[in-house]
Design an enzyme around this catalytic site. Structure first.
Site, mmCIF file in Angstrom:
data_model
loop_
_atom_site.group_PDB
_atom_site.id
_atom_site.type_symbol
_atom_site.label_atom_id
_atom_site.label_comp_id
_atom_site.label_asym_id
_atom_site.label_seq_id
_atom_site.Cartn_x
_atom_site.Cartn_y
_atom_site.Cartn_z
ATOM 1 N N ASP A 11 1.282 -12.796 2.589
ATOM 2 C CA ASP A 11 1.798 -13.331 1.325
ATOM 3 C C ASP A 11 3.176 -12.719 1.093
ATOM 4 O OD1 ASP A 11 1.326 -10.753 0.416
ATOM 5 O OD2 ASP A 11 -0.013 -11.332 -1.220
ATOM 6 N N HIS A 12 3.727 -12.945 -0.095
ATOM 7 C CA HIS A 12 5.078 -12.451 -0.400
ATOM 8 C C HIS A 12 5.151 -10.925 -0.338
ATOM 9 C CE1 HIS A 12 2.616 -12.669 -3.957
ATOM 10 N NE2 HIS A 12 3.372 -11.752 -4.537
ATOM 11 N N CYS A 68 -0.823 -8.255 3.193
ATOM 12 C CA CYS A 68 -0.543 -8.519 1.779
ATOM 13 C C CYS A 68 -0.121 -7.185 1.169
ATOM 14 C CB CYS A 68 -1.723 -9.175 1.066
ATOM 15 S SG CYS A 68 -3.198 -8.152 0.866
ATOM 16 N N GLY A 69 -0.146 -7.065 -0.125
ATOM 17 C CA GLY A 69 0.324 -5.822 -0.727
ATOM 18 C C GLY A 69 -0.511 -4.625 -0.298
ATOM 19 N N THR A 70 -1.823 -4.797 -0.365
ATOM 20 C CA THR A 70 -2.738 -3.710 0.006
ATOM 21 C C THR A 70 -3.453 -3.953 1.337
ATOM 22 O OG1 THR A 70 -4.534 -4.836 -1.123
ATOM 23 C CG2 THR A 70 -3.259 -3.231 -2.428
ATOM 24 N N GLY A 71 -3.454 -5.173 1.803
ATOM 25 C CA GLY A 71 -4.278 -5.577 2.951
ATOM 26 C C GLY A 71 -5.682 -5.987 2.535
ATOM 27 N N ILE A 72 -6.050 -5.656 1.298
ATOM 28 C CA ILE A 72 -7.441 -5.849 0.867
ATOM 29 C C ILE A 72 -7.737 -7.315 0.546
ATOM 30 C CG2 ILE A 72 -9.155 -5.255 -0.887
ATOM 31 C CD1 ILE A 72 -7.699 -2.502 -1.139
ATOM 32 N N GLY A 73 -6.914 -7.911 -0.295
ATOM 33 C CA GLY A 73 -7.189 -9.288 -0.713
ATOM 34 C C GLY A 73 -7.209 -10.246 0.462
ATOM 35 N N HIS A 101 -15.771 0.003 17.313
ATOM 36 C CA HIS A 101 -17.097 -0.157 16.697
ATOM 37 C C HIS A 101 -17.310 -1.535 16.068
ATOM 38 C CE1 HIS A 101 -18.004 4.435 16.163
ATOM 39 N NE2 HIS A 101 -17.540 4.140 17.360
ATOM 40 N N ARG A 135 -24.616 -0.610 21.212
ATOM 41 C CA ARG A 135 -25.264 -0.693 19.891
ATOM 42 C C ARG A 135 -24.372 -1.406 18.870
ATOM 43 N NH1 ARG A 135 -22.886 4.195 20.383
ATOM 44 N NH2 ARG A 135 -21.962 5.204 18.551
ATOM 45 N N HIS A 136 -23.070 -1.324 19.087
ATOM 46 C CA HIS A 136 -22.155 -1.974 18.142
ATOM 47 C C HIS A 136 -22.229 -3.499 18.274
ATOM 48 C CE1 HIS A 136 -20.714 1.997 17.362
ATOM 49 N NE2 HIS A 136 -20.334 2.161 18.620
HETATM 50 C C1 RB5 Z 1 0.242 -9.624 -4.739
HETATM 51 O O1 RB5 Z 1 0.899 -9.185 -5.866
HETATM 52 C C2 RB5 Z 1 -0.912 -8.700 -4.401
HETATM 53 O O2 RB5 Z 1 -1.899 -8.767 -5.374
HETATM 54 C C3 RB5 Z 1 -1.474 -9.052 -3.054
HETATM 55 O O3 RB5 Z 1 -0.481 -8.969 -2.090
HETATM 56 C C4 RB5 Z 1 -2.581 -8.170 -2.514
HETATM 57 O O4 RB5 Z 1 -2.243 -6.819 -2.561
HETATM 58 C C5 RB5 Z 1 -3.932 -8.431 -3.008
HETATM 59 O O5 RB5 Z 1 -4.920 -7.877 -2.490
#
Ligand code: RB5
Length: 144
Positions: A11-12, A68-73, A101, A135-136
């Protein structure tokens, strides 16, 4: 079918690091399929995770990198697709274990959290580290 091509998308918030990782892939001689985004204008990360899921499913890429910003979303969105195993990695160790793993086929990185050099190291470890199987493999089979 391309098992060697790596698809990359962001994303941006992940765009600057995506460009860095794309250049690193090319430097390493890896074929890259860039799915966007192409600038800093605000976009929605699930759209880019979905694009990556489709090219992996179609066999146009063997693995993926998402930022993305955190990689999480973007990892959460990617993992809605059952053929993807996206791992949010912050360093070489988390990346190595995600390959050994979890047989992660998508590396997810936070562009606002992880520095360029660390992210490039994660990328190299992601490409070089084999899955340990055993096992993995049984555990991964339970998620299929
Ligand atoms: C965008 O502002 C931010 O929310 C997105 O990149 C990401 O970090 C979400 O998980």
């Amino acid at each position: 079918m391309s098992t060697t091509t790596v698809a990359i998308a962001s994303d941006h918030a992940g765009y600057p690091l995506k460009e860095t990782l794309k250049a690193e892939l090319r430097r390493l001689g890896v074929d890259v399929l860039d799915l966007g985004t192409d600038g800093l204008e605000s976009v929605d990360y699930p759209d880019f995770a979905d694009k990556l899921a489709h090219v992996v499913k179609d066999g146009k890429a063997g693995r993926g990198v998402l930022v993305c910003g955190t990689g999480i979303g973007i990892a959460i969105a990617a993992n809605r697709h059952r053929h993807l195993r996206a791992a949010v990695c912050h360093d070489a160790t988390s990346t190595r274990l995600a390959r050994q793993h979890n047989d992660a086929n998508v590396l997810a990185v936070g562009g606002r959290l992880v520095g360029e050099e660390t992210a490039k190291e994660c990328l190299r470890v992601f490409l070089e580290t084999p899955f340990e199987g055993g096992r993995h493999a049984r555990r991964i089979g339970k998620m299929g």
